[in-house]
Scaffold this motif. Sequence first.
Motif, mmCIF file in Angstrom:
data_model
loop_
_atom_site.group_PDB
_atom_site.id
_atom_site.type_symbol
_atom_site.label_atom_id
_atom_site.label_comp_id
_atom_site.label_asym_id
_atom_site.label_seq_id
_atom_site.Cartn_x
_atom_site.Cartn_y
_atom_site.Cartn_z
ATOM 1 N N VAL A 104 5.569 13.060 6.056
ATOM 2 C CA VAL A 104 5.369 11.791 6.755
ATOM 3 C C VAL A 104 4.199 11.023 6.151
ATOM 4 C CG1 VAL A 104 4.783 10.733 8.981
ATOM 5 C CG2 VAL A 104 6.264 12.745 8.904
ATOM 6 N N VAL A 105 4.402 9.729 5.911
ATOM 7 C CA VAL A 105 3.308 8.849 5.478
ATOM 8 C C VAL A 105 2.622 8.357 6.752
ATOM 9 C CG1 VAL A 105 2.673 6.763 4.233
ATOM 10 C CG2 VAL A 105 4.599 8.148 3.427
ATOM 11 N N ASN A 106 1.442 8.920 7.046
ATOM 12 C CA ASN A 106 0.777 8.631 8.314
ATOM 13 C C ASN A 106 0.152 7.238 8.352
ATOM 14 O OD1 ASN A 106 1.229 11.026 9.840
ATOM 15 N ND2 ASN A 106 -0.187 12.096 8.489
ATOM 16 N N MET A 107 -0.266 6.745 7.186
ATOM 17 C CA MET A 107 -0.869 5.413 7.151
ATOM 18 C C MET A 107 -0.819 4.880 5.725
ATOM 19 S SD MET A 107 -4.497 4.297 8.928
ATOM 20 C CE MET A 107 -3.958 4.891 10.530
ATOM 21 N N ALA A 108 -0.716 3.567 5.621
ATOM 22 C CA ALA A 108 -0.723 2.922 4.308
ATOM 23 C C ALA A 108 -1.254 1.511 4.470
ATOM 24 C CB ALA A 108 0.685 2.901 3.700
ATOM 25 N N ALA A 109 -1.761 0.951 3.373
ATOM 26 C CA ALA A 109 -2.330 -0.400 3.421
ATOM 27 C C ALA A 109 -2.021 -1.130 2.130
ATOM 28 C CB ALA A 109 -3.844 -0.335 3.639
ATOM 29 N N ILE A 110 -1.809 -2.432 2.262
ATOM 30 C CA ILE A 110 -1.613 -3.297 1.103
ATOM 31 C C ILE A 110 -2.975 -3.563 0.469
ATOM 32 C CG2 ILE A 110 -0.866 -5.590 0.356
ATOM 33 C CD1 ILE A 110 1.058 -5.568 2.792
ATOM 34 N N VAL A 111 -3.054 -3.477 -0.860
ATOM 35 C CA VAL A 111 -4.286 -3.799 -1.578
ATOM 36 C C VAL A 111 -4.332 -5.312 -1.763
ATOM 37 C CG1 VAL A 111 -5.636 -3.457 -3.669
ATOM 38 C CG2 VAL A 111 -4.227 -1.582 -2.779
ATOM 39 N N PRO A 112 -5.298 -5.999 -1.138
ATOM 40 C CA PRO A 112 -5.369 -7.457 -1.266
ATOM 41 C C PRO A 112 -5.550 -7.900 -2.715
ATOM 42 C CG PRO A 112 -6.813 -6.666 0.477
ATOM 43 C CD PRO A 112 -6.353 -5.459 -0.281
ATOM 44 N N LYS A 113 -4.905 -9.010 -3.066
ATOM 45 C CA LYS A 113 -5.002 -9.613 -4.398
ATOM 46 C C LYS A 113 -4.433 -8.718 -5.508
ATOM 47 C CE LYS A 113 -9.150 -12.165 -3.027
ATOM 48 N NZ LYS A 113 -10.579 -12.420 -3.303
ATOM 49 N N GLU A 114 -3.775 -7.652 -5.129
ATOM 50 C CA GLU A 114 -3.149 -6.758 -6.111
ATOM 51 C C GLU A 114 -1.743 -6.439 -5.630
ATOM 52 O OE1 GLU A 114 -4.367 -5.411 -8.930
ATOM 53 O OE2 GLU A 114 -6.417 -6.176 -8.799
ATOM 54 N N ASP A 115 -0.838 -6.182 -6.560
ATOM 55 C CA ASP A 115 0.468 -5.663 -6.176
ATOM 56 C C ASP A 115 0.335 -4.159 -6.066
ATOM 57 O OD1 ASP A 115 2.150 -7.867 -5.801
ATOM 58 O OD2 ASP A 115 2.314 -8.169 -7.966
ATOM 59 N N GLY A 116 -0.331 -3.726 -4.987
ATOM 60 C CA GLY A 116 -0.597 -2.309 -4.828
ATOM 61 C C GLY A 116 -0.583 -1.875 -3.382
ATOM 62 N N VAL A 117 -0.427 -0.569 -3.198
ATOM 63 C CA VAL A 117 -0.386 0.049 -1.876
ATOM 64 C C VAL A 117 -1.171 1.356 -1.938
ATOM 65 C CG1 VAL A 117 1.109 1.180 -0.170
ATOM 66 C CG2 VAL A 117 1.856 -0.941 -1.247
ATOM 67 N N ILE A 118 -1.977 1.620 -0.897
ATOM 68 C CA ILE A 118 -2.674 2.898 -0.759
ATOM 69 C C ILE A 118 -2.025 3.641 0.398
ATOM 70 C CG2 ILE A 118 -4.889 4.033 -0.333
ATOM 71 C CD1 ILE A 118 -6.241 1.428 -1.263
ATOM 72 N N SER A 119 -1.712 4.919 0.208
ATOM 73 C CA SER A 119 -1.068 5.686 1.277
ATOM 74 C C SER A 119 -1.692 7.063 1.418
ATOM 75 C CB SER A 119 0.434 5.836 1.004
ATOM 76 O OG SER A 119 0.670 6.662 -0.122
ATOM 77 N N VAL A 120 -1.673 7.575 2.653
ATOM 78 C CA VAL A 120 -2.095 8.956 2.922
ATOM 79 C C VAL A 120 -0.963 9.632 3.679
ATOM 80 C CG1 VAL A 120 -4.555 8.437 2.915
ATOM 81 C CG2 VAL A 120 -3.304 8.321 5.065
ATOM 82 N N SER A 121 -0.766 10.907 3.375
ATOM 83 C CA SER A 121 0.422 11.579 3.881
ATOM 84 C C SER A 121 0.105 12.964 4.439
ATOM 85 C CB SER A 121 1.456 11.700 2.758
ATOM 86 O OG SER A 121 2.530 12.544 3.120
ATOM 87 N N GLU A 122 1.033 13.426 5.239
ATOM 88 C CA GLU A 122 0.945 14.786 5.795
ATOM 89 C C GLU A 122 1.062 15.831 4.691
ATOM 90 O OE1 GLU A 122 0.106 16.674 9.378
ATOM 91 O OE2 GLU A 122 0.420 14.541 9.065
ATOM 92 N N ASP A 123 1.546 15.429 3.501
ATOM 93 C CA ASP A 123 1.669 16.374 2.377
ATOM 94 C C ASP A 123 0.338 16.578 1.630
ATOM 95 O OD1 ASP A 123 1.319 14.104 0.826
ATOM 96 O OD2 ASP A 123 3.351 14.076 0.015
#
Length: 400
Positions: free
Chosen positions: A26-45
Motif C-alpha cells: 500500500v502507498v500510504n502517502m504521496a505528494a506532487i513535487v511543485p514545479k517539477e514533473d515528479g512525485v514522492i511516495s512512501v509505502s508499507e513495503d
Amino acid sequence: MAAEPQPKALTRKPLLLNKVEGSQEVVNMAAIVPKEDGVISVSEDRTVRVWLKRDSGQYWPSIYHAMPSPCSCMSFNPETRRLSIGLDNGTISEFILSEDYNKMTLVKSYQAHQSRVMMILFVLEMEWVLSTGQDKHFTWHCSESGQRLGGYRTSAGACGLQFDVETRHVFVGDHSGQVTILKLEQESCSLVTTFKGHTGGVTALCWDPIQRVLFSGSSDHSIIMWDIGGRKGTAIELQGHNDKVQSLSYAHHTRQLISCGADGGIVVWNMDVERQETPEWLDSDSCQKCDQPFFWNFKQMWDSKKIGLRQHHCRKCGKAVCGKCSSKRSSIPLMGFEFEVRVCDSCHESITDEERAPTATFHDSKHNIVHVHFDATRGRLLTSGTDKVIKLWDMTPVVS
C-alpha cells in the motif's frame, strides 16, 4: 485598469493523466513535487521513492530508498526540500533531497513515538516537527536541534493533524471521534477545547487559515465543517461518501474542498455557498405530525388502543415523525445532503428544485483511496491507494 480575473472552479470530471505503479505494498502517502514533473511516495513495503517523468511520458524512480520499517506517513517542504518520514516503529527520519531529486541525505532521526507514526507536519516558520502516533500521543520536536519540546496524550490514536501558524493552535483528530485544540508555546502546550460531532473516528483534518474553518473527515462517512474563526459554534455536515472519508484537501483560490474515500469517490465541494446547519433531532414519545404513539409509549398506546410505531427524524426540520408522515426522500445540498435522505411530507413539499441543485460534483477514481494531495498551482490532484497505485489527475477547468 482591467478587472482581476477570478479563479475558476475545478472541472466536473477529473482527467486521469498518469498511473504510477511499482510499489509492492500500500502507498500510504504521496505528494506532487511543485514545479517539477515528479512525485514522492512512501509505502508499507518500507520504500521511499521519488518518481520523475521521463521523455516517454512515464514516471520512473530517480530515488529508491529502503527504510528499516514500513513507511506510514510523510511531510515534504518544497522550499527546503526537507522530507520527514514517519515509520511503523515510531521513528521520524528527516532527509534533504538534492536539487535534481536524484539523491536523499539523512539529516537526523527522532524517536518520537512508541508505535506507528500516524501523521507528520513540518512547520518551517517555527522549525517544528509535529506528529501523532498510535501510542495516543501528540509530540513536537525542534527540527534544528532534534530535541523533543513537548507532548500531549490524546484520548485515542490520532490520524488527523493540522496547525495554524498565526495563532500556534494545533488540531488533533483521533479514533474516538474527538478533535482536540491545543495552544503550543516553545516548550509547553495548553488545552484550548475539545469537540465531538462524529459517530466514528476522525480520519482526516484540513485547515483553511483564511476563512478559519476546520474540516474533519470520519469513518462515519461524513465531513464536518467547524467555524473556528467566526466563533459562532457553527458545525455544517457534508454527506457525500458511501464509505469512510480517507483524506481531505482544500483549494483556497476557488474555495473548494476535495474529499476522497474508501469508496473510491473523489468529491469536490463548493464551499462558496451559504450553507445551513442540520437541525438537532427532537425528542418525542409520539409523532410530531400525526400524534401516533411510538412503540415505547405504552400509556398512549393503551389509552388510544393503537399499535406503537417506529420513530424516524426529518433531516430538514429535525422533528420526530413516523414512517407514514416521512414517506418521501430528498437531497438537501445546502445542508450537506447530496444524497436523498428522509424528510417529513410537509418539508418535502417546501423544498424547491433550486434548493435541490447539487453543490458538489462526484467522480469514481476506481481505487480505494488512502491519501490525496492537491497542487493548486497546476490544478493537479494525486491519489494513492490500497491497490499500490498512484494516480495523477488534471483538475483544471474545462475550456469550452
